[in-house]
Design an enzyme around this catalytic site. Structure first.
Site, PDB file in Angstrom:
ATOM      1  N   LYS A 112     -23.544 -15.862  19.155  1.00 42.20           N
ATOM      2  CA  LYS A 112     -22.820 -14.924  19.907  1.00 42.20           C
ATOM      3  C   LYS A 112     -23.274 -13.653  19.842  1.00 42.20           C
ATOM      4  O   LYS A 112     -23.299 -12.794  21.083  1.00 42.20           O
ATOM      5  CB  LYS A 112     -21.182 -14.930  19.762  1.00 42.20           C
ATOM      6  CG  LYS A 112     -20.455 -16.191  20.024  1.00 42.20           C
ATOM      7  CD  LYS A 112     -19.114 -16.155  19.876  1.00 42.20           C
ATOM      8  CE  LYS A 112     -18.311 -17.343  20.293  1.00 42.20           C
ATOM      9  NZ  LYS A 112     -17.312 -17.887  19.533  1.00 42.20           N
ATOM     10  N   LYS A 191     -25.271 -26.704  26.470  1.00 37.05           N
ATOM     11  CA  LYS A 191     -23.746 -27.492  26.068  1.00 37.05           C
ATOM     12  C   LYS A 191     -22.743 -26.729  27.068  1.00 37.05           C
ATOM     13  O   LYS A 191     -22.788 -25.524  27.402  1.00 37.05           O
ATOM     14  CB  LYS A 191     -23.560 -26.899  24.858  1.00 37.05           C
ATOM     15  CG  LYS A 191     -21.948 -27.131  24.218  1.00 37.05           C
ATOM     16  CD  LYS A 191     -21.674 -26.634  22.988  1.00 37.05           C
ATOM     17  CE  LYS A 191     -20.552 -25.381  23.244  1.00 37.05           C
ATOM     18  NZ  LYS A 191     -19.122 -25.910  23.114  1.00 37.05           N
ATOM     19  N   LYS A 194     -17.191 -22.880  27.944  1.00 40.65           N
ATOM     20  CA  LYS A 194     -16.234 -21.914  28.738  1.00 40.65           C
ATOM     21  C   LYS A 194     -17.060 -20.534  28.612  1.00 40.65           C
ATOM     22  O   LYS A 194     -16.947 -19.670  29.555  1.00 40.65           O
ATOM     23  CB  LYS A 194     -15.164 -21.573  28.004  1.00 40.65           C
ATOM     24  CG  LYS A 194     -14.083 -22.763  27.962  1.00 40.65           C
ATOM     25  CD  LYS A 194     -12.934 -22.300  27.367  1.00 40.65           C
ATOM     26  CE  LYS A 194     -12.070 -23.437  26.494  1.00 40.65           C
ATOM     27  NZ  LYS A 194     -12.083 -23.369  25.030  1.00 40.65           N
TER      28      LYS A 194
HETATM   29  P1  ADP Z   1     -15.791 -23.871  24.594  1.00 37.56           P
HETATM   30  O1  ADP Z   1     -17.020 -23.760  23.586  1.00 37.56           O
HETATM   31  O2  ADP Z   1     -15.985 -24.286  25.836  1.00 37.56           O
HETATM   32  O3  ADP Z   1     -15.168 -22.419  24.363  1.00 37.56           O
HETATM   33  P2  ADP Z   1     -13.794 -24.563  22.484  1.00 37.56           P
HETATM   34  O4  ADP Z   1     -14.846 -23.602  21.440  1.00 37.56           O
HETATM   35  O5  ADP Z   1     -12.457 -24.192  22.823  1.00 37.56           O
HETATM   36  O6  ADP Z   1     -14.739 -24.669  23.466  1.00 37.56           O
HETATM   37  O7  ADP Z   1     -13.796 -26.033  21.970  1.00 37.56           O
HETATM   38  C1  ADP Z   1     -12.776 -26.966  21.657  1.00 37.56           C
HETATM   39  C2  ADP Z   1     -12.974 -28.354  21.199  1.00 37.56           C
HETATM   40  O8  ADP Z   1     -13.878 -28.873  22.314  1.00 37.56           O
HETATM   41  C3  ADP Z   1     -14.005 -28.131  20.157  1.00 37.56           C
HETATM   42  O9  ADP Z   1     -13.498 -29.366  19.325  1.00 37.56           O
HETATM   43  C4  ADP Z   1     -15.471 -28.313  20.567  1.00 37.56           C
HETATM   44  O10 ADP Z   1     -16.065 -28.741  19.808  1.00 37.56           O
HETATM   45  C5  ADP Z   1     -15.284 -29.329  21.873  1.00 37.56           C
HETATM   46  N1  ADP Z   1     -16.117 -28.952  22.900  1.00 37.56           N
HETATM   47  C6  ADP Z   1     -16.456 -27.876  23.512  1.00 37.56           C
HETATM   48  N2  ADP Z   1     -17.460 -27.966  24.188  1.00 37.56           N
HETATM   49  C7  ADP Z   1     -17.968 -29.081  24.186  1.00 37.56           C
HETATM   50  C8  ADP Z   1     -18.985 -30.009  24.785  1.00 37.56           C
HETATM   51  N3  ADP Z   1     -19.745 -29.582  25.515  1.00 37.56           N
HETATM   52  N4  ADP Z   1     -19.132 -31.247  24.406  1.00 37.56           N
HETATM   53  C9  ADP Z   1     -18.372 -31.968  23.475  1.00 37.56           C
HETATM   54  N5  ADP Z   1     -17.394 -31.162  22.722  1.00 37.56           N
HETATM   55  C10 ADP Z   1     -17.179 -30.066  23.127  1.00 37.56           C
END
Ligand code: ADP
Ligand code: TRP
Length: 322
Positions: A112, A191, A194
């Site tokens: 970040k 990856k 969001k």
């Molecule tokens: P983001 O990275 O989109 O902000 P979050 O941090 O809120 O998502 O993640 C919520 C859940 O979804 C976590 O368990 C995270 O590991 C999973 N997750 C997020 N992005 C992915 C991805 N691209 N592939 C697999 N799992 C994911």
């Protein structure tokens, strides 16, 4: 005894296919046979989302998404993190057994900063809050995507350190990461996240869905040559296929003549067919937001009871209860 399975998701934007396959769909499946704890982590989102209306909207929409997709509040405990303040008390206690070095090594924090975010203390201590989320409920297993693996290791380190100092008190949790869905790529091949503007949200209209699917990056391999399967298009499509269908798609990628445009069109139809039945349910929840708030309030009540029990143990062994 049923296993306690727990996980959370940030209300930091529209939930997407990475969230669905990496975490949400597995949680929904687990509610059948386990003691499932599922929550929306708005304290965590506050590290990056600092606009009242956006945080409120994202929180209620994340709840509607989860419910529409099948999370059943009569089986699972489902709440919003900020309604269970016991977790913040445990965070403070745990911060006293967490070394600075452990947090400095957190790659999610370093990423970040590399992206230009000016870090606040909340962002730095994010993993301690996440540890408290897990340890305050005695969770055995935590389903997450691969990006959260290190945070789970930090949680385990903190729990072991606490138990070493104060005696065996906290349950040391196991990560639950699925090989096939641990890292869903975004439309740009990084990856899906969001925070990277590369997602395919679960709930978007057909026009936008089509636009996103057709924006999935592909290479310039000529039509008459076999295509690379280690690509976001193959990977994202695979998520919707059975093993036999996946083998068939692999065969088509290996055979000259495949057009990426045709595959994208099929994928778009596939995602649309998958999501259509859930859209109506989501609209229904969105039309009755107050009912959703009631569901979350009841979940929070149950969660607070459990959290208070674990917190009391911690307060006792540390000497905070005098
Ligand atoms: P983001 O990275 O989109 O902000 P979050 O941090 O809120 O998502 O993640 C919520 C859940 O979804 C976590 O368990 C995270 O590991 C999973 N997750 C997020 N992005 C992915 C991805 N691209 N592939 C697999 N799992 C994911
Ligand atoms: N840090 C997690 C993420 O960004 C969200 C989270 C917060 C979480 N607390 C948790 C996940 C507890 C599992 C368990 O995805």
């Amino acid at each position: 005894m049923k296993q306690r399975i727990l996980s959370g998701i940030q209300p930091s934007g529209q939930l997407h296919l990475g969230n669905y396959f990496g975490m949400m769909s597995r949680m929904i499946r687990y509610q059948e046979e386990n003691d499932l704890f599922c929550f929306i982590v708005n304290y965590h989102a506050l590290t990056t989302v600092q606009e009242r209306d956006r945080l409120r909207r994202n929180t209620i929409e994340a709840a509607c998404d989860f419910l529409a997709l099948g999370l059943d509040p009569s089986r699972a405990t489902f709440w919003v993190q900020g309604d269970v303040p016991q977790v913040t008390e445990l965070t403070w206690i745990l911060s006293n057994v967490t070394s600075l070095g452990l947090l400095e090594r957190a790659t999610s924090y370093k990423d970040k900063i590399a992206k230009g975010i000016t870090p606040n203390v909340g962002l730095f201590s994010y993993p301690i809050l996440m540890a408290a989320d897990i340890l305050c409920f005695g969770a055995h297993r935590v389903p997450v995507g691969k990006d959260q693996k290190q945070h789970l290791e930090i949680t385990r380190d903190i729990a072991l350190r606490f138990n070493h100092i104060f005696g065996d008190t906290l349950v040391v949790p196991e990560p639950d990461i699925d090989q096939q869905t641990q890292l869903v790529p975004g439309i740009d091949g990084q990856k899906m996240s969001k925070s990277y503007h590369n997602t395919i949200p679960i709930f978007i209209d057909d026009k936008e869905l089509k636009k996103r699917v057709f924006s999935i990056v592909t290479d310039s391999t000529p039509i008459e040559e076999p295509k690379d399967k280690n690509t976001p298009l193959f990977h994202i499509y695979s998520l919707f296929l059975t093993d036999t269908e996946r083998q068939e798609l692999a065969r088509r990628f290996d055979t000259p003549g495949l057009r990426y445009g045709d595959v994208k069109k099929e994928l778009y139809e596939r995602i649309r067919a998958f999501i259509t039945p859930y859209r109506e349910k989501r609209e229904e929840y969105l039309r009755h937001e107050d009912d959703v708030r009631d569901i979350l309030a009841e979940g929070a009540r149950k969660a607070r009871e459990v959290a208070q029990q674990y917190l009391d143990r911690v307060r006792t062994v540390t000497g905070l209860n005098y």
